[in-house]
Each structure stands twice: as structure tokens, then as C-alpha cells.
Scaffold this active site. Structure first.
Site, PDB file in Angstrom:
ATOM      1  N   ASN A   9      18.693  37.769  28.776  1.00  0.00           N
ATOM      2  CA  ASN A   9      17.978  39.024  29.025  1.00  0.00           C
ATOM      3  C   ASN A   9      18.788  40.137  28.370  1.00  0.00           C
ATOM      4  O   ASN A   9      19.839  40.520  28.886  1.00  0.00           O
ATOM      5  CB  ASN A   9      17.849  39.254  30.540  1.00  0.00           C
ATOM      6  CG  ASN A   9      17.238  40.613  30.856  1.00  0.00           C
ATOM      7  OD1 ASN A   9      16.660  41.255  29.987  1.00  0.00           O
ATOM      8  ND2 ASN A   9      17.366  41.038  32.107  1.00  0.00           N
ATOM      9  N   LYS A  23      18.056  43.133  28.155  1.00  0.00           N
ATOM     10  CA  LYS A  23      17.810  44.440  28.786  1.00  0.00           C
ATOM     11  C   LYS A  23      17.556  45.496  27.693  1.00  0.00           C
ATOM     12  O   LYS A  23      16.985  45.159  26.668  1.00  0.00           O
ATOM     13  CB  LYS A  23      18.969  44.838  29.697  1.00  0.00           C
ATOM     14  CG  LYS A  23      19.392  43.708  30.630  1.00  0.00           C
ATOM     15  CD  LYS A  23      20.270  44.202  31.744  1.00  0.00           C
ATOM     16  CE  LYS A  23      20.859  43.020  32.484  1.00  0.00           C
ATOM     17  NZ  LYS A  23      21.171  43.332  33.859  1.00  0.00           N
ATOM     18  N   HIS A  79      12.079  41.562  37.723  1.00  0.00           N
ATOM     19  CA  HIS A  79      13.540  41.735  37.673  1.00  0.00           C
ATOM     20  C   HIS A  79      13.932  42.842  38.656  1.00  0.00           C
ATOM     21  O   HIS A  79      13.186  43.819  38.834  1.00  0.00           O
ATOM     22  CB  HIS A  79      13.967  42.097  36.251  1.00  0.00           C
ATOM     23  CG  HIS A  79      15.451  42.021  36.045  1.00  0.00           C
ATOM     24  ND1 HIS A  79      16.294  43.018  36.462  1.00  0.00           N
ATOM     25  CD2 HIS A  79      16.228  41.063  35.494  1.00  0.00           C
ATOM     26  CE1 HIS A  79      17.543  42.682  36.162  1.00  0.00           C
ATOM     27  NE2 HIS A  79      17.536  41.489  35.577  1.00  0.00           N
ATOM     28  N   GLU A 138      15.825  45.223  38.414  1.00  0.00           N
ATOM     29  CA  GLU A 138      15.857  46.566  37.817  1.00  0.00           C
ATOM     30  C   GLU A 138      14.449  47.155  37.732  1.00  0.00           C
ATOM     31  O   GLU A 138      14.270  48.365  37.829  1.00  0.00           O
ATOM     32  CB  GLU A 138      16.544  46.507  36.442  1.00  0.00           C
ATOM     33  CG  GLU A 138      18.044  46.268  36.606  1.00  0.00           C
ATOM     34  CD  GLU A 138      18.702  45.541  35.449  1.00  0.00           C
ATOM     35  OE1 GLU A 138      18.116  45.437  34.358  1.00  0.00           O
ATOM     36  OE2 GLU A 138      19.833  45.037  35.661  1.00  0.00           O
ATOM     37  N   GLU A 154      18.315  35.805  41.644  1.00  0.00           N
ATOM     38  CA  GLU A 154      19.276  36.778  41.134  1.00  0.00           C
ATOM     39  C   GLU A 154      19.704  37.707  42.262  1.00  0.00           C
ATOM     40  O   GLU A 154      19.032  38.719  42.528  1.00  0.00           O
ATOM     41  CB  GLU A 154      18.636  37.609  40.017  1.00  0.00           C
ATOM     42  CG  GLU A 154      18.232  36.814  38.799  1.00  0.00           C
ATOM     43  CD  GLU A 154      18.357  37.652  37.540  1.00  0.00           C
ATOM     44  OE1 GLU A 154      19.068  37.219  36.625  1.00  0.00           O
ATOM     45  OE2 GLU A 154      17.794  38.749  37.485  1.00  0.00           O
ATOM     46  N   GLY A 199      25.187  42.258  36.677  1.00  0.00           N
ATOM     47  CA  GLY A 199      25.921  43.245  35.891  1.00  0.00           C
ATOM     48  C   GLY A 199      27.164  43.778  36.574  1.00  0.00           C
ATOM     49  O   GLY A 199      27.745  44.763  36.133  1.00  0.00           O
ATOM     50  N   SER A 254      25.785  37.724  36.637  1.00  0.00           N
ATOM     51  CA  SER A 254      27.130  37.585  36.082  1.00  0.00           C
ATOM     52  C   SER A 254      27.485  36.141  35.739  1.00  0.00           C
ATOM     53  O   SER A 254      28.646  35.739  35.868  1.00  0.00           O
ATOM     54  CB  SER A 254      28.167  38.211  37.014  1.00  0.00           C
ATOM     55  OG  SER A 254      27.912  39.604  37.174  1.00  0.00           O
TER      56      SER A 254
HETATM   57  C1  PEP Z   1      20.104  39.855  34.412  1.00  0.00           C
HETATM   58  O1  PEP Z   1      19.945  40.881  33.771  1.00  0.00           O
HETATM   59  O2  PEP Z   1      19.117  39.222  34.801  1.00  0.00           O
HETATM   60  C2  PEP Z   1      21.465  39.426  34.713  1.00  0.00           C
HETATM   61  C3  PEP Z   1      21.645  38.352  35.433  1.00  0.00           C
HETATM   62  O3  PEP Z   1      22.461  40.200  34.203  1.00  0.00           O
HETATM   63  P1  PEP Z   1      24.044  39.837  34.176  1.00  0.00           P
HETATM   64  O4  PEP Z   1      24.145  38.423  33.651  1.00  0.00           O
HETATM   65  O5  PEP Z   1      24.624  40.829  33.225  1.00  0.00           O
HETATM   66  O6  PEP Z   1      24.537  39.946  35.557  1.00  0.00           O
END
Ligand code: PEP
Length: 250
Positions: free
Chosen positions: A10, A12, A96, A98, A167, A173, A212
Site C-alpha cells: 500500500n 498510500k 483502510h 485511514e 490491521e 505506520g 508495521s
Molecule cells: C498500511 O498502510 O496498511 C500499513 C499496514 O502500513 P505500515 O506497514 O506502514 O504500518
């Protein structure tokens, strides 16, 4: 039931024409024949570039969102499933955290987007996850089950076509990863919920972990019984890291 793991990046709101070309060049150079499925969910303005760069490769193109509405009409800023299909988009991240947090997407809205993706022949990657406050209040299971239930309610008839991504919001992040045990415990809850709704099909459905995940922790997370791949943000922007995660998924 055998299923190929899925490793989905992803990006982003990152990328640029030159940076994308360099990143894809490095990925394709380092990628033999992966034993998992691989996808990159990129910002919509780069679909055309990525479609060309990924042509004939083992990496599928993905979107980070999809409109809940059918194609056409006065919906400024929306991208329909038909538009995504024009660029060969195979996956769309839906719900997601976000999008839920900054764009007010509700469980019902997410469920409608999942339906729109399925109607367009695009595989939705449906994100669920609890905030830190919800985890600390002992509400993790309740929250992820509620989020998934909304999707099941609307899409129960073709549930086996979806991918679920657990998630935990507090791990996205932040550099804080759920431990393999914490992640597996939630994945088992989600698997049981899918089993209840989709019966035997649930065993063949993919539940990804995201939050992460990186080159150092991927193997241990992916070794868990109910973790069938990863949704990777930051580490998908670094070719060596993303390649190591792909190599860990077998
Ligand atoms: C994500 O954006 O879905 C995500 C898991 O980000 P990160 O791996 O940076 O935590």
C-alpha cells in the site's frame, strides 16, 4: 485447502513518476517467480504508468479505494470500479483505517464499497482493526467482528471472493507490530466468523496481517496458522524490504 499467500503493498499517498519507475525496476529485477501472489495498491493518478510497468510481470495492480457507486454520474472525485478495470486493477483496498478515520467511512459504507468491487470483478481487500483505546478496553474482538459483520451482511453470497486484512490501527505506520500471538488470536476470531458465514469456503480465504510488517518480522508473522499474507505500507516503498517480505511468504 491450499491457498497462495498474498503480499500486497500500500503506497498510500507516496510516489512520483521517476520514483515509481525506479522502484518497479528494482522490484522486477529482484523478483524471480514468487511463490505467493503479489500486488501493489498505488495512487490512482499512477494507474496508467503502473499498468505499463507491470505488464507481463508477476505483480498485480491494486487501488487504495473504490467508489461504492456504479459507474457514471455526478460524484466528483470518485473512481468507479469500471474505471479501475480500464487500467487492469485486480485488487482494491477497502475500509483502510485511514479512510475510516479521515474520510468518515462507516461499516455500512465499507460494505457497499466491497459490493461495488465485487460487481466490477475486483477483489476487495477489506481492512478491519481496533484502535489502541479499543484494545486496552478489551474490545478488540467486538470491534473487528462488528466491522466484518457489516461486510458479511451485504456480501454474504460471494464472501469467498474477498480478502480480509487485520490491521490493528495502533500498529499502522507506528513501528509497533502486533506480536505473532496477538495477530494469530485475532485472525482465528476472523476465520471462525468467516466459517460461520461461508462454511468450508472460509478455509480457502486469505486473511492478511498489516501493521508495521517489515523484512525482519515478516517470516514469524507469516508462519502463523491463520495469517495468509500481508498488507504492507512503509516497507513496500523499499524494494529490498518488500522483496524480503515476498520471499518470506511461501
Ligand atoms: C498500511 O498502510 O496498511 C500499513 C499496514 O502500513 P505500515 O506497514 O506502514 O504500518
Amino acid at each position: 485447502m491450499t491457498k497462495k499467500p498474498l503480499i500486497a503493498g500500500n503506497w498510500k499517498m507516496n510516489g512520483g513518476l521517476a520514483a515509481n519507475q525506479a522502484l518497479i525496476g528494482a522490484l522486477l529485477q529482484g523478483l524471480d517467480t514468487p511463490s505467493c501472489d503479489v500486488a501493489l495498491c498505488v495512487p490512482a493518478p499512477y494507474f496508467s504508468q503502473l499498468k505499463a510497468l507491470l505488464e507481463g510481470s508477476a505483480i498485480a495492480l491494486g487501488a487504495q479505494d473504490i467508489s461504492a457507486r456504479p459507474h457514471g454520474g455526478a460524484f466528483t472525485g470518485e473512481h468507479s470500479g469500471a474505471m479501475l478495470r480500464d487500467f487492469g486493477v485486480r485488487y482494491a483496498i477497502v475500509g483502510h483505517s485511514e479512510r475510516r478515520q479521515y474520510h468518515g467511512e462507516t461499516d455500512e459504507h465499507v460494505a457497499a464499497k466491497v459490493a461495488a468491487a465485487l460487481a466490477s470483478g475486483i477483489t476487495p481487500i477489506v481492512c478491519v482493526g481496533e484502535t489502541l483505546a479499543e484494545r486496552e478496553a478489551g474490545r478488540t474482538e467486538e470491534v473487528v467482528k462488528r466491522q466484518l459483520a457489516a461486510v458479511i451482511h451485504v456480501n454474504g453470497h460471494c464472501l469467498s471472493e474477498i480478502v480480509v486484512a487485520y490491521e490493528p490501527v495502533w500498529a499502522i505506520g507506528t513501528g509497533k507490530t502486533a506480536s505473532p500471538e496477538q495477530a494469530q488470536a485475532v485472525h482465528a476470531v476472523l476465520r471462525a466468523q468467516l466459517q460461520h458465514a461461508a462454511g468450508d469456503h472460509a478455509a480457502g480465504m486469505r486473511i492478511l496481517y498489516g501493521g508495521s510488517m517489515n523484512a525482519a518480522n515478516a517470516a514469524e508473522l507469516l508462519a502463523q496458522a491463520d495469517i495468509d499474507g500481508g498488507l504492507i505500507g512503509g516497507a513496500s516503498l523499499k524494494a529490498p524490504d518488500f522483496l524480503q517480505i515476498i520471499a518470506a511468504a511461501r
